[in-house]
Design a protein around this motif. Sequence first.
Motif, PDB file in Angstrom:
ATOM      1  N   LYS A   2       0.841  -1.188   0.000  1.00  0.00           N
ATOM      2  CA  LYS A   2       0.000   0.000   0.000  1.00  0.00           C
ATOM      3  C   LYS A   2       0.886   1.252   0.000  1.00  0.00           C
ATOM      4  CE  LYS A   2      -3.480   2.207   2.847  1.00  0.00           C
ATOM      5  NZ  LYS A   2      -4.182   2.159   4.112  1.00  0.00           N
ATOM      6  N   PHE A   3       0.528   2.237  -0.817  1.00  0.00           N
ATOM      7  CA  PHE A   3       1.288   3.475  -0.881  1.00  0.00           C
ATOM      8  C   PHE A   3       0.575   4.557  -0.096  1.00  0.00           C
ATOM      9  CE2 PHE A   3       2.542   1.269  -4.756  1.00  0.00           C
ATOM     10  CZ  PHE A   3       3.915   1.326  -4.634  1.00  0.00           C
ATOM     11  N   ALA A   4       1.344   5.336   0.639  1.00  0.00           N
ATOM     12  CA  ALA A   4       0.774   6.438   1.410  1.00  0.00           C
ATOM     13  C   ALA A   4       0.463   7.594   0.467  1.00  0.00           C
ATOM     14  CB  ALA A   4       1.749   6.881   2.487  1.00  0.00           C
ATOM     15  N   SER A   5      -0.677   8.195   0.657  1.00  0.00           N
ATOM     16  CA  SER A   5      -1.073   9.319  -0.191  1.00  0.00           C
ATOM     17  C   SER A   5      -0.231  10.556   0.128  1.00  0.00           C
ATOM     18  CB  SER A   5      -2.548   9.645   0.036  1.00  0.00           C
ATOM     19  OG  SER A   5      -2.719  10.162   1.350  1.00  0.00           O
ATOM     20  N   LYS A   6      -0.314  11.522  -0.744  1.00  0.00           N
ATOM     21  CA  LYS A   6       0.381  12.793  -0.536  1.00  0.00           C
ATOM     22  C   LYS A   6      -0.073  13.419   0.784  1.00  0.00           C
ATOM     23  CE  LYS A   6       0.940  17.361  -2.561  1.00  0.00           C
ATOM     24  NZ  LYS A   6       0.629  18.264  -3.662  1.00  0.00           N
ATOM     25  N   ASP A   7      -1.356  13.368   1.032  1.00  0.00           N
ATOM     26  CA  ASP A   7      -1.930  13.944   2.251  1.00  0.00           C
ATOM     27  C   ASP A   7      -1.364  13.263   3.506  1.00  0.00           C
ATOM     28  OD1 ASP A   7      -3.824  15.797   3.440  1.00  0.00           O
ATOM     29  OD2 ASP A   7      -4.994  14.015   3.998  1.00  0.00           O
TER      30      ASP A   7
END
Length: 94
Positions: A2-7
């Motif tokens: 899972k990739f962390a969002s910019k936010d």
Amino acid sequence: MKFASKDTREHAVAAYKSGQYTQTDVARMFGVHYKTIQNWLKADVAGREQVPRPKGLLKRILNPEDLKKIDEIITENPSTTINLNGADRENLHS
């Protein structure tokens, strides 16, 4: 993975910069490794945007003409094995 969002990345950096939390604390709060937090902080200091980097996008080693030639070889000789690291790769261009 899972990739962390910019936010999420921006919130994590802000949490650390608040001075209330260590990198390890922030990593636990956001469910990532502390090295990930370090990478996000480095990106912040460097002024880079907090966006996920593309993963798994390798440059193509075969161009469309190579793929067409391989398709022709396989169609003509279904039991053929092609070594794309050796002489067979050179023969594609002949």
